[in-house]
Structure formats: structure tokens, C-alpha cells
Design an enzyme around this catalytic site. Structure first.
Site, PDB file in Angstrom:
ATOM      1  N   GLU A 226     -14.463  53.164  97.158  1.00 29.95           N
ATOM      2  CA  GLU A 226     -15.692  52.687  97.769  1.00 29.95           C
ATOM      3  C   GLU A 226     -16.304  53.782  98.631  1.00 29.95           C
ATOM      4  OE1 GLU A 226     -15.769  49.021  99.930  1.00 29.95           O
ATOM      5  OE2 GLU A 226     -15.193  47.840  98.184  1.00 29.95           O
TER       6      GLU A 226
ATOM      7  N   ASP B 158     -16.736  41.679 103.277  1.00 29.55           N
ATOM      8  CA  ASP B 158     -18.044  42.272 103.562  1.00 29.55           C
ATOM      9  C   ASP B 158     -18.793  41.443 104.600  1.00 29.55           C
ATOM     10  OD1 ASP B 158     -17.564  44.198 101.616  1.00 29.55           O
ATOM     11  OD2 ASP B 158     -18.747  43.158 100.077  1.00 29.55           O
TER      12      ASP B 158
END
Length: 190
Positions: free
Chosen positions: A31, A100
Site C-alpha cells: 500500500e 480505513d
């Protein structure tokens, strides 16, 4: 409370979004993560009040793997220009995970970029994780940037201060990068 600026977020500069997509692709399969910074639209030549996302701030010490990215929160500056975050999903899923959502508290907008990182492989979300619209603006970004210097500039400054390891004012710089790569504070900028 934001002092001396409009809270209206007008959009993101196309050049900045391109940078985000390219950085996400370069870190794949891990990521990518950064914080979004904005400038006053009037400083960018727009005749509207508001902010335009122009920069991505990557925090030193950020670690990532294929399923997450972790920021050392003590390294994040208290920056009044920060308007949100950006990170990639190497699996291509363009919706926020529960993890998230837990990080979406700061800022107005949070961007997720997914593999294969094409022009349409991104989405913007608000603090609650709901999709939001973020216009992509074709504007000219200022050339002057925070990290607008070269390794030669750094070496010259360190040499002037008498701190460059192994070099004196009358020494010549090695031609080979491996000879001069001694690590140190600024080596990560190369």
C-alpha cells in the site's frame, strides 16, 4: 477551526492525482499512504474561493505491506494545509475497509486508489466513508516546492558547515554514487 482560509474543497490538481496514481503503482504490491495538502485556489490562478489539493505529504517511517500502511503519528506535522489522506488498495477494491474508516477522522476528503492505477481507478470519500465528488482540475502548479533541492545542494550546505563526512572544501566529489552514499539524514531524499 481553520483560520484565514475557506473550507470549501474545490478539487484536486490533475498533476497531483497523476502523482498519487504513479506512486501507488510504484509501491505495488504494498500500500501507498500520504496526507493531502491544499493551496488557496486564488493563489493558483482560479477566480473562486476555496482550496485545491496540490501536494501529497509522505511521512518518514511509514511502513506498508499488501494489506495495510501504518504512519508514525508522532512524525505527522500539525499542518493547517492538510485536508485529508490518500492510500492505495493493491487489491483494486475502491471502498474503505473498517480499518480505513478508523483513520478517516482528520481532514475533509480521503482518496483510495486501486490497482491497476488507471485514470478511473480512484474514489474520494468523506469522514464517514461515504462517496463524495472531487473534481480533477487542470491547473498549473507552482514550480517552487518544499523539497526543491538536489543532493549537490545538500552536500554544499553540509560542506559549508564543515559536517560532510570525509570531504573537505578542497576535496573533489566522487564520480560514483556508491562512494558518496554514506546514508545519513538526507539519504532517503535521493
Amino acid at each position: 477551526m481553520r483560520l484565514f482560509r475557506s473550507s470549501d474543497l474545490l478539487g484536486i490538481a490533475r498533476e497531483t492525482l497523476t502523482f498519487v496514481r504513479e506512486a501507488s503503482e510504484e509501491t505495488h504490491p504494498d500500500e501507498y499512504m500520504g496526507f493531502l495538502r491544499a493551496e488557496d485556489a486564488r493563489k493558483l490562478g482560479l477566480d473562486r474561493r476555496g482550496q485545491v489539493i496540490t501536494d501529497v505529504l509522505v511521512i518518514p517511517g511509514t511502513t506498508s505491506n499488501p494489506v495495510s500502511a501504518t504512519v508514525r503519528s508522532e512524525m505527522k506535522p500539525n499542518d493547517v494545509q492538510s485536508v485529508g489522506s490518500v492510500h492505495s488498495h493493491p487489491n483494486g477494491v475502491l471502498r474503505p475497509s473498517d480499518a480505513d474508516l478508523a483513520t478517516f477522522g482528520q481532514g475533509d476528503v480521503h482518496i483510495i486508489v486501486g490497482a491497476p492505477y488507471g485514470p478511473d481507478d480512484w474514489r474520494a470519500f468523506d469522514n464517514q466513508g461515504d462517496p463524495t465528488t472531487l473534481d480533477v482540475l487542470d491547473i498549473d502548479l507552482p514550480e517552487e516546492r518544499f523539497f526543491d533541492f538536489t543532493q549537490d545542494d545538500i552536500d554544499a550546505e553540509l560542506l559549508a558547515e564543515g559536517r560532510h563526512e570525509g570531504l573537505r572544501a578542497d576535496d573533489e566529489r566522487p564520480d560514483d554514487d556508491t562512494d558518496r552514499d554514506r546514508g545519513g539524514l538526507f539519504s532517503w531524499l535521493r
